[in-house]
Design a protein around this motif. Structure first.
Motif, short mmCIF file in Angstrom:
data_model
loop_
_atom_site.label_atom_id
_atom_site.label_comp_id
_atom_site.label_asym_id
_atom_site.label_seq_id
_atom_site.Cartn_x
_atom_site.Cartn_y
_atom_site.Cartn_z
N ALA A 1 -12.51 5.00 1.15
CA ALA A 1 -12.23 3.63 1.58
C ALA A 1 -10.99 3.10 0.89
O ALA A 1 -10.69 3.48 -0.25
CB ALA A 1 -13.42 2.72 1.28
N VAL A 2 -10.30 2.21 1.59
CA VAL A 2 -9.21 1.42 1.02
C VAL A 2 -9.66 -0.03 1.10
O VAL A 2 -9.96 -0.54 2.18
CB VAL A 2 -7.89 1.63 1.80
CG1 VAL A 2 -6.81 0.70 1.27
CG2 VAL A 2 -7.45 3.09 1.71
N ILE A 3 -9.74 -0.68 -0.06
CA ILE A 3 -10.26 -2.05 -0.13
C ILE A 3 -9.16 -2.98 -0.62
O ILE A 3 -8.46 -2.67 -1.59
CB ILE A 3 -11.48 -2.12 -1.08
CG1 ILE A 3 -12.59 -1.19 -0.59
CG2 ILE A 3 -12.00 -3.56 -1.19
CD1 ILE A 3 -13.77 -1.07 -1.55
N SER A 4 -9.02 -4.12 0.05
CA SER A 4 -8.03 -5.11 -0.36
C SER A 4 -8.70 -6.46 -0.61
O SER A 4 -9.68 -6.81 0.06
CB SER A 4 -6.95 -5.28 0.72
OG SER A 4 -6.02 -6.28 0.33
N ASN A 5 -8.16 -7.21 -1.57
CA ASN A 5 -8.61 -8.58 -1.80
C ASN A 5 -7.85 -9.57 -0.90
O ASN A 5 -8.14 -10.76 -0.92
CB ASN A 5 -8.42 -8.98 -3.27
CG ASN A 5 -6.96 -8.95 -3.71
OD1 ASN A 5 -6.25 -7.97 -3.43
ND2 ASN A 5 -6.51 -9.97 -4.38
N GLY B 1 0.79 -1.23 0.00
CA GLY B 1 0.00 0.00 0.00
C GLY B 1 0.82 1.28 0.00
O GLY B 1 0.34 2.32 0.42
N SER B 2 2.05 1.23 -0.51
CA SER B 2 2.88 2.44 -0.43
C SER B 2 2.34 3.56 -1.32
O SER B 2 2.37 4.74 -0.93
CB SER B 2 4.34 2.12 -0.76
OG SER B 2 4.49 1.73 -2.11
N ASN B 3 1.83 3.23 -2.49
CA ASN B 3 1.24 4.27 -3.34
C ASN B 3 -0.06 4.79 -2.75
O ASN B 3 -0.36 5.99 -2.82
CB ASN B 3 1.00 3.74 -4.76
CG ASN B 3 2.21 3.93 -5.66
OD1 ASN B 3 2.76 5.02 -5.74
ND2 ASN B 3 2.63 2.88 -6.32
N GLY C 1 -5.84 6.93 9.16
CA GLY C 1 -7.21 7.37 9.38
C GLY C 1 -8.19 7.02 8.27
O GLY C 1 -9.30 7.54 8.24
N ALA C 2 -7.77 6.14 7.35
CA ALA C 2 -8.65 5.75 6.24
C ALA C 2 -9.46 4.51 6.62
O ALA C 2 -8.94 3.60 7.28
CB ALA C 2 -7.84 5.48 4.98
N ALA C 3 -10.70 4.48 6.21
CA ALA C 3 -11.55 3.30 6.43
C ALA C 3 -11.08 2.17 5.52
O ALA C 3 -10.69 2.41 4.37
CB ALA C 3 -13.00 3.65 6.14
N THR C 4 -11.11 0.95 6.02
CA THR C 4 -10.65 -0.19 5.23
C THR C 4 -11.72 -1.28 5.17
O THR C 4 -12.53 -1.42 6.08
CB THR C 4 -9.37 -0.82 5.82
OG1 THR C 4 -9.63 -1.26 7.16
CG2 THR C 4 -8.21 0.18 5.81
N LEU D 1 -3.40 -2.47 4.67
CA LEU D 1 -4.62 -2.25 5.45
C LEU D 1 -4.31 -1.55 6.77
O LEU D 1 -4.96 -0.59 7.14
CB LEU D 1 -5.35 -3.58 5.69
CG LEU D 1 -6.01 -4.20 4.45
CD1 LEU D 1 -6.45 -5.63 4.74
CD2 LEU D 1 -7.19 -3.35 3.98
N GLN D 2 -3.30 -2.06 7.48
CA GLN D 2 -2.90 -1.43 8.75
C GLN D 2 -2.35 -0.03 8.51
O GLN D 2 -2.60 0.89 9.29
CB GLN D 2 -1.85 -2.29 9.46
CG GLN D 2 -2.45 -3.53 10.12
CD GLN D 2 -1.37 -4.33 10.85
OE1 GLN D 2 -0.34 -4.65 10.29
NE2 GLN D 2 -1.64 -4.66 12.10
#
Length: 197
Positions: free
Chosen positions: A40-44, A15-17, A58-61, A51-52
């Motif tokens: 939101a930040v969404i991951s598969n 998630g560096s970008n 402060g972003a919702a995941t 995610l952490q």
């Protein structure tokens, strides 16, 4: 009151970008400037380190495991529902390691962007840095582009160039390109937001 410009970022790894975009949005006050925020930040992948990192900023995941779905189409349909709940103005792919279906790409046409670690149209796909070195390129870099159904072929929004040094390995070149990615991607998103009515 203008419609808020929600940004949804998709990640699969560190998630560096994504972090570069979130930090820039906060530092430049995109909320005040454009009415824009990372909704939101969404991951598969539930184990994605990003995610952490997103939570610490402060972003919702949210997590949507692709393994839970029988087909790529089923996963993409569920992902679209998750994204659309945030009413996104822009969907940002930031190291999201999934080939997206034409239905998904079409659904977000004109508001789906990606960053690719080469100077497109050169070196689409994988192993870009080694391929640039093997081809004897003097320059490499990264490209922010709109996503279309053809992999790594959408309209180019921004590029950054780095020199290929004589003693470069794929890793050293990748590290130099990544520094530019972290500058280019937030700037390209900023410019996209600025261009919106």
């Amino acid at each position: 009151m203008p419609q808020p410009k929600n940004i949804v970022i998709l990640i699969s790894g560190s998630g560096s970008n994504m972090a570069a975009i979130v930090r820039t949005a906060q530092a430049q006050q995109w909320q005040q400037q454009f009415g824009a925020r990372v909704a939101a930040v969404i991951s598969n992948r539930p184990d994605a380190a990003g995610l952490q990192l997103a939570q610490s900023l402060g972003a919702a995941t949210q997590v949507l495991r692709h393994q839970a779905f029988e087909s790529r189409e089923d996963f993409d349909a569920a992902l679209m529902a998750l994204i659309d709940a945030h009413e996104p103005a822009l969907v940002v792919l930031a190291g999201f390691m999934r080939i997206l279906t034409p239905g998904f790409v079409g659904h977000y046409a004109g508001r789906l962007v990606n960053i690719h670690p080469s100077l497109l149209p050169a070196f689409t796909g994988l192993n870009t840095h080694q391929r640039a070195i093997d081809a004897g390129c003097r320059e490499a870099g990264c490209t922010v582009h709109q996503v279309t159904a053809e992999l790594d072929h959408g309209p180019i929004l921004a590029q950054a160039v780095v020199p290929v040094l004589p003693d470069d390995t794929a890793d050293t070149l990748a590290a130099r390109v990544l520094v530019q990615e972290h500058l280019l991607y937030p700037q390209a998103v900023h410019d996209w937001l600025q261009a919106q009515p």
